[in-house]
Scaffold this active site. Structure first.
Site, mmCIF file in Angstrom:
data_model
loop_
_atom_site.group_PDB
_atom_site.id
_atom_site.type_symbol
_atom_site.label_atom_id
_atom_site.label_comp_id
_atom_site.label_asym_id
_atom_site.label_seq_id
_atom_site.Cartn_x
_atom_site.Cartn_y
_atom_site.Cartn_z
ATOM 1 N N LYS A 46 0.861 -1.189 0.125
ATOM 2 C CA LYS A 46 0.065 0.069 -0.027
ATOM 3 C C LYS A 46 0.833 1.123 0.047
ATOM 4 O O LYS A 46 0.396 2.426 -0.277
ATOM 5 C CB LYS A 46 -1.153 0.071 1.265
ATOM 6 C CG LYS A 46 -1.998 -1.157 1.271
ATOM 7 C CD LYS A 46 -2.955 -1.316 0.081
ATOM 8 C CE LYS A 46 -4.019 -0.399 0.000
ATOM 9 N NZ LYS A 46 -5.188 -0.500 -0.685
ATOM 10 N N SER A 279 -3.146 -12.272 3.890
ATOM 11 C CA SER A 279 -3.637 -12.247 2.740
ATOM 12 C C SER A 279 -2.572 -12.719 1.491
ATOM 13 O O SER A 279 -2.936 -13.099 0.397
ATOM 14 C CB SER A 279 -4.104 -10.775 2.236
ATOM 15 O OG SER A 279 -2.918 -9.978 2.266
HETATM 16 C C1 LIG Z 1 -2.685 -7.039 3.815
HETATM 17 C C2 LIG Z 1 -3.438 -6.631 2.950
HETATM 18 N N1 LIG Z 1 -3.870 -7.452 1.599
HETATM 19 C C3 LIG Z 1 -4.674 -7.236 1.161
HETATM 20 C C4 LIG Z 1 -4.977 -5.682 0.665
HETATM 21 C C5 LIG Z 1 -5.846 -5.476 -0.503
HETATM 22 O O1 LIG Z 1 -5.500 -4.643 -1.364
HETATM 23 P P1 LIG Z 1 -6.077 -3.906 -2.542
HETATM 24 O O2 LIG Z 1 -6.742 -2.711 -1.520
HETATM 25 O O3 LIG Z 1 -5.457 -3.358 -3.530
HETATM 26 O O4 LIG Z 1 -7.200 -4.622 -3.019
HETATM 27 C C6 LIG Z 1 -4.789 -4.640 1.640
HETATM 28 C C7 LIG Z 1 -5.168 -3.451 1.286
HETATM 29 O O5 LIG Z 1 -5.055 -2.624 2.380
HETATM 30 C C8 LIG Z 1 -3.814 -5.312 2.543
HETATM 31 O O6 LIG Z 1 -3.488 -4.310 3.458
#
Ligand SMILES: Cc1ncc(COP(=O)(O)O)c(C=O)c1O
Length: 317
Positions: A46, A279
């Protein structure tokens, strides 16, 4: 490697390594290529969205010198914005649900941000932020933006978030992979990464198959029944419509359970030496499943979204 001097840590955002996960995928036909986004200065992907949203706002004149920046965050977007705002001299107000891990709030405060924590919805489970919890955070972020006459970064709607991945993450991936990518998988939060990478990669090869991942119990975007909106995969799976998402870019929707994400995150650390969060494990779990089935023999790209250090207070490790 050429040795260069950077004028600020902002120059260290992006240009992350792309690593072939040959150990965790041993015995399977095909490859998983992982972009190590936890190596960014804020230890997540991010940082890229933070930088691009601020740069585009400066260029458009919607952000003035010294103006406060306000954003809703699950921690990583806020950390990225804390870094970019610290370097560029904007006060930053991060609004976060109490359901997110507290390492994140501490880190943002250390980086000079004002962190406003918002109670979860009744029956909310700590560590499991739902769309309902996010609505409450959104309400507070809107109010603070007005009160502070601030600039709302607005990661769910600001195209800078998508552009960060379209112009940079995807381009880097494509070049590092030598153009050898057949598929891309991504666990969506805002879908900034999904849409940016899908657009960027498809510019080079329109037939690349992009899979969007959601929590097993909350396949909202897939249009399936949501049995439980709560889950442990922090950073996404919000069980709501996403303004960025263009359905024509989605080859298919996949679901990953908490257990699968956790198990794979642990295996990533043990087998590949990659210490990441839930994630990232969800992304790799989906890619492994695809290699065992309909993407057998393919090269699948994904991002390792953030560092395991952000989850030391959770059951993950
Ligand atoms: C740890 C983590 N995984 C996945 C995401 C998802 O990414 P995106 O917002 O680009 O879909 C985020 C978003 O903040 C995140 O902090």
């Amino acid at each position: 490697m050429t040795q260069t001097l950077s004028s600020s840590v902002i120059e260290a955002i992006g240009k992350t390594p792309l690593v072939s996960l040959s150990r965790i995928s041993m015995g399977l036909e095909g490859r998983i290529l992982a972009k190590l986004e936890y190596l960014n200065p804020g230890f997540s992907k991010k940082d890229r969205a933070a930088l691009q949203m601020i740069v585009e706002a400066e260029q458009a004149g919607t952000l003035s010198p010294g103006q406060a920046v306000v954003e809703l965050t699950s921690g990583n977007q806020g950390t990225g914005l804390s870094i970019v705002c610290a370097v560029k001299g904007y006060p930053f107000v991060a609004v976060m649900s109490k359901g997110n891990s507290m390492e994140r709030a501490r880190m943002m405060r250390a980086l000079g941000a004002e962190v406003v924590l918002v109670d979860q919805a009744p029956n909310g489970i700590p560590g499991q932020v739902s769309g309902e919890d996010l609505e409450r955070v959104e309400e507070v972020a809107r109010r603070l933006t007005i009160e502070r006459r601030g600039f709302r970064a607005d990661q769910f709607r600001n195209q800078g978030n998508v552009h960060a991945h379209e112009y940079y993450t995807a381009e880097e991936m494509w070049a590092q992979a030598g153009g050898q990518i057949d598929a891309f998988v991504d666990f969506a939060g805002t879908a900034g990464t999904f849409m940016g990478c899908a657009r960027g990669l498809k510019k080079h090869k329109p037939e690349i198959r992009c899979y969007l991942i959601e929590p097993h119990t909350a396949p909202h975007l897939a249009g399936k029944r949501v049995s439980n909106p709560s889950h442990q995969i922090q950073g996404g799976g919000y069980n709501m419509d996403l303004p960025f998402l263009e359905r024509s870019f989605v080859h298919d929707y996949l679901q990953v359970s908490d257990e699968e994400a956790i198990e794979t995150t642990r295996a990533l650390a043990r087998k590949e030496g990659i210490f990441a969060g839930f994630s990232s494990g969800a992304n790799v779990a989906a890619a492994l499943r695809l290699l065992q089935g309909r993407e057998r023999g393919a090269t699948i790209a994904l991002t390792i979204n953030d560092s395991g250090l952000k989850y030391l207070s959770t059951e993950l490790f």
